[in-house]
Design an enzyme around this catalytic site. Structure first.
Site, PDB file in Angstrom:
ATOM      1  N   PRO A 300     -45.960  13.731  28.475  1.00 55.91           N
ATOM      2  CA  PRO A 300     -47.392  13.588  28.189  1.00 55.91           C
ATOM      3  C   PRO A 300     -47.746  12.638  27.051  1.00 55.91           C
ATOM      4  O   PRO A 300     -48.927  12.355  26.836  1.00 55.91           O
ATOM      5  CB  PRO A 300     -47.814  15.022  27.830  1.00 55.91           C
ATOM      6  N   TYR A 301     -46.764  12.163  26.295  1.00 56.11           N
ATOM      7  CA  TYR A 301     -47.049  11.325  25.134  1.00 56.11           C
ATOM      8  C   TYR A 301     -46.405   9.957  25.291  1.00 56.11           C
ATOM      9  O   TYR A 301     -45.549   9.748  26.153  1.00 56.11           O
ATOM     10  CB  TYR A 301     -46.533  11.997  23.856  1.00 56.11           C
ATOM     11  N   GLY A 302     -46.791   9.036  24.406  1.00 51.17           N
ATOM     12  CA  GLY A 302     -46.117   7.752  24.381  1.00 51.17           C
ATOM     13  C   GLY A 302     -44.679   7.918  23.937  1.00 51.17           C
ATOM     14  O   GLY A 302     -43.748   7.378  24.542  1.00 51.17           O
ATOM     15  N   GLY A 303     -44.496   8.652  22.868  1.00 47.85           N
ATOM     16  CA  GLY A 303     -43.159   8.919  22.359  1.00 47.85           C
ATOM     17  C   GLY A 303     -43.176  10.174  21.518  1.00 47.85           C
ATOM     18  O   GLY A 303     -44.222  10.618  21.055  1.00 47.85           O
ATOM     19  N   MET A 304     -42.004  10.771  21.325  1.00 49.55           N
ATOM     20  CA  MET A 304     -41.845  11.921  20.450  1.00 49.55           C
ATOM     21  C   MET A 304     -40.611  11.672  19.604  1.00 49.55           C
ATOM     22  O   MET A 304     -39.519  11.422  20.106  1.00 49.55           O
ATOM     23  CB  MET A 304     -41.696  13.219  21.261  1.00 49.55           C
ATOM     24  N   GLU A 305     -40.801  11.798  18.293  1.00 49.74           N
ATOM     25  CA  GLU A 305     -39.825  11.345  17.297  1.00 49.74           C
ATOM     26  C   GLU A 305     -38.681  12.314  17.060  1.00 49.74           C
ATOM     27  O   GLU A 305     -38.206  12.460  15.920  1.00 49.74           O
ATOM     28  CB  GLU A 305     -40.546  11.079  15.971  1.00 49.74           C
ATOM     29  N   HIS A 329     -43.146   2.787  15.798  1.00 47.94           N
ATOM     30  CA  HIS A 329     -43.812   4.011  15.327  1.00 47.94           C
ATOM     31  C   HIS A 329     -42.853   5.196  15.334  1.00 47.94           C
ATOM     32  O   HIS A 329     -42.742   5.917  14.326  1.00 47.94           O
ATOM     33  CB  HIS A 329     -45.021   4.314  16.214  1.00 47.94           C
ATOM     34  N   GLU A 330     -42.169   5.413  16.455  1.00 46.47           N
ATOM     35  CA  GLU A 330     -41.272   6.570  16.534  1.00 46.47           C
ATOM     36  C   GLU A 330     -40.111   6.426  15.552  1.00 46.47           C
ATOM     37  O   GLU A 330     -39.674   7.411  14.944  1.00 46.47           O
ATOM     38  CB  GLU A 330     -40.766   6.757  17.963  1.00 46.47           C
ATOM     39  N   TYR A 416     -54.169   9.307  12.625  1.00 47.60           N
ATOM     40  CA  TYR A 416     -53.359   8.091  12.752  1.00 47.60           C
ATOM     41  C   TYR A 416     -54.028   6.908  12.049  1.00 47.60           C
ATOM     42  O   TYR A 416     -53.473   6.319  11.126  1.00 47.60           O
ATOM     43  CB  TYR A 416     -53.155   7.730  14.222  1.00 47.60           C
TER      44      TYR A 416
END
EC number: 3.4.11.2
Length: 642
Positions: A300-305, A329-330, A416
């Site tokens: 569901p997200y662009g990325g998860m860190e 970003h990540e 953000y």
């Protein structure tokens, strides 16, 4: 308001020292402090960490694809205050089979009433410790049906179409649906795991793999992992599927399905440069490896860190690395968010705003100042639009969120983009060299610890402002963090960042003149996004047809650009865009794209609502629980929340 003295974290005395626990290497682990200021109070956990807290989690779990659940045991290392006789854990639908102490003696427990989103508490009796502050509890359990943290995919929902897939998404408070622990970002824990899965599936996690997978019989293999750094529990993540690996550099690589891996490897070719840029700016990368996994589209997200293994949407793949700001970003979270983590969800900007600022600095180092300035201009415009839409006095436009707000309901631009603009403003007032030195020492001084806005501002006053009252007044710190809207000292984007694009927007608004095809194709993805974002709200069929014909919008290989085109087309009831929107919504699960497109359809009324209902009936089952919940609310879906 100003803080006259730097009141920082109070550490509960019984939690200050280190302890030795039987972990992956049986080494001593330091225990991250517990913050007890009012700002550090987390309303979204049942835990009472000043009485008893989890310091280490050891998982031994089987992935059951037929039942769509994980099952096995979680062994928790617990540190308790003198006289404490129970520990409170977080759960969301977990099925508990029994709880024992480290010697196998049964422990009493009760499961409290469930609250929507928050879940329910598990209160475990600690039994007789013999005076020891450290003890173990072993929980036999299974995840419940439809655990919101886990997305189970049928083979046809994957790129290969042959094998099933599963991945977890723990942020904000979803990991309590598959791990029984104290699920709060301020209660940092180390962890280890042994996970079994059927052949030929490969398991990956957000920790360092320990050796090679082993055959455990029954057509299954076991994979082992460890994380020896204290992390917030939402960063424990797992994925399993038909995965292959490609090296990107000496400490980086990418996992993906074989069908996706070549494109992913090409797109991520700058990864080592990005890591080196981050280190040159803000100190050592402290997590060992930086690997990534490109997940199926329903992520569901662009990325998860997730540490050591960033989870990525396939929608970032454009073929030209134009969306690699996502990777920057990540990666930046390796310093802000993972190394130093907000103690509560109300301080989301400490993770995301600081990270977005670092992202821009890494982008500048690797891709040059013009690209970084364009992305800053987009960020500033997004913030200005959010403030205009929500109102400059809306409390949700404060960087530190109101106490009662859910971690799922924050205004993203306030977390953000406002955080980015704030730190860019500070940087330009005090000077880059001075600001970088301060930010680096902030990460060093609070590494692997929870932090609050109160601590951030106190440290800034003590180590950056250093008693300079004129500088204090110019920075307007409290107004930025606690105030609403955009403070008057905000650093403006460079006027030339999008000069050519803004001229083209003006020409279109004035005379309907579109950029030449060659001009459009020569623009960066950021420039194309700027043009589309600045278009008039109302466009007719003739406008849209001409725009698509000349600019080739419906054929764009960049999903960010394609999304903006579809959004404009749908809000203006453009029939030719409907089949493409349906195809796009069927192959993309990223909420950034999905929710706004359904909103655009729904807002048109009679034209778009039947279309939205028809598309959603087809696509809903493939979306993550977070995306389903958001779109359910937009469409008033019957059985919303399911």
């Amino acid at each position: 308001m100003r803080f006259s003295a730097p009141v920082l974290a109070f550490t509960v005395p019984f939690l200050m020292g280190g302890c030795t626990t039987a972990g992956p290497a049986d080494t001593a682990r330091s225990i991250a402090p517990i913050l007890t200021t009012e700002q550090a109070r987390d309303e979204f956990t049942y835990a009472q960490p000043t009485e008893a807290r989890v310091t280490h989690v050891a998982l031994d779990l089987d992935l059951d694809f037929e039942a769509r659940r994980v099952q096995g045991t979680a062994t928790l290392d617990v540190t308790a205050a003198p006289g404490a006789d129970e520990i409170v854990l977080d759960s969301n639908g977990l099925l508990i089979g029994g709880i024992t102490d480290g010697r196998g003696n049964a422990l009493g427990y009760t499961i409290g009433e469930s609250v929507p989103d928050k879940g329910e508490p598990i209160i475990v009796e600690l039994g007789d410790s013999g005076g020891a502050s450290s003890r173990k509890i072993v929980i036999s359990y299974a995840s419940g049906p439809d655990a919101p943290a886990l997305q189970w995919l049928d083979p046809e929902q994957t790129a290969g179409g042959e094998y099933p897939f599963v991945f977890s998404q723990g942020q904000a408070i979803l990991n309590r649906s598959w791990i029984p622990t104290q699920d709060s970002p301020g209660i940092r824990q180390t962890w280890e795991a042994r996970i079994t899965a059927p052949r030929p599936l490969t398991v990956v996690m957000s920790g360092i793999r320990q050796g090679q997978p082993t055959d455990v019989g029954g057509g299954r293999r076991a994979f082992e992992f460890a994380m020896d750094n204290n992390i917030p529990p939402y960063l424990i993540a797992v994925a399993a599927g038909n995965l292959e690996f490609a090296d990107l550099g000496p400490r980086s690589g990418v996992w993906a399905e074989p069908e996706v891996l070549p494109a992913a490897r090409q797109e991520l070719g700058d990864t080592e440069q990005l890591i080196e840029a981050g280190e040159s700016l803000f100190g050592d990368y402290r997590w060992g490896r930086y690997d990534m996994i490109v997940l199926p589209p329903s992520f569901p997200y662009g990325g998860m860190e997730n540490p050591t293994l960033t989870f990525l949407t396939p929608t970032f793949i454009a073929g030209d690395r134009s969306n690699n700001g996502l990777i920057a970003h990540e990666l930046a979270h390796s310093w802000s968010g993972n190394l130093t983590t907000y103690a509560t969800w109300r301080d989301g900007w400490l993770n995301e705003g600081v990270t977005s600022y670092i992202e821009s600095r890494i982008t500048e180092e690797v891709y040059g100042k013009p690209r970084a300035e364009q992305e800053y201009a987009l960020s500033y415009a997004a913030l200005a639009n959010a403030v205009e839409e929500n109102g400059a006095d809306n409390p949700n436009t404060a960087m530190r969120s109101p106490a009662a707000i859910s971690p799922f309901d924050t205004v993203g631009e306030a977390i953000y983009d406002k955080g980015t603009v704030f730190l860019r403003t500070v940087e330009n007032i005090v000077g880059r060299e001075r600001f970088d030195a301060w930010l680096t020492q902030w990460f060093d001084a609070h590494a692997f610890q929870p932090v609050t806005s109160e601590m951030f501002l106190a440290d800034m006053r003590a180590n950056l402002i250093d008693g300079d009252s004129d500088l204090e007044d110019r920075l307007m710190l409290d107004e930025w963090v606690y105030g609403t809207g955009i403070p008057s000292n905000a650093w403006q984007p460079e006027a030339t960042a999008f000069a050519a694009v803004d001229d083209a927007v003006a020409a279109y608004a004035r005379a309907g003149t579109l950029p030449a095809t060659r001009t459009w194709e020569g623009w960066t993805a950021a420039e194309q996004r700027r043009f589309l974002e600045e278009l008039p709200e109302d466009l007719d069929d003739t406008d849209l047809a001409a725009m698509d014909r000349q600019l080739g919008l419906s054929r764009s290989g960049n999903n960010e650009v394609l999304f903006l085109w579809l959004q404009a087309a749908l809000r203006n009831e453009y029939d030719p865009a409907v089949p493409q929107a349906e195809a796009f919504l069927a192959r993309v699960g990223r909420n950034k794209f999905v929710e706004p497109l359904f909103r655009a359809l729904w807002a048109t009324g009679d034209w778009g609502r039947p279309v939205a209902t028809r598309i959603y009936a087809r696509t809903r089952g493939g979306y993550h629980s977070f995306t389903r919940g958001r779109v359910d609310a937009v469409l008033g879906y019957e059985g919303a929340g399911g």
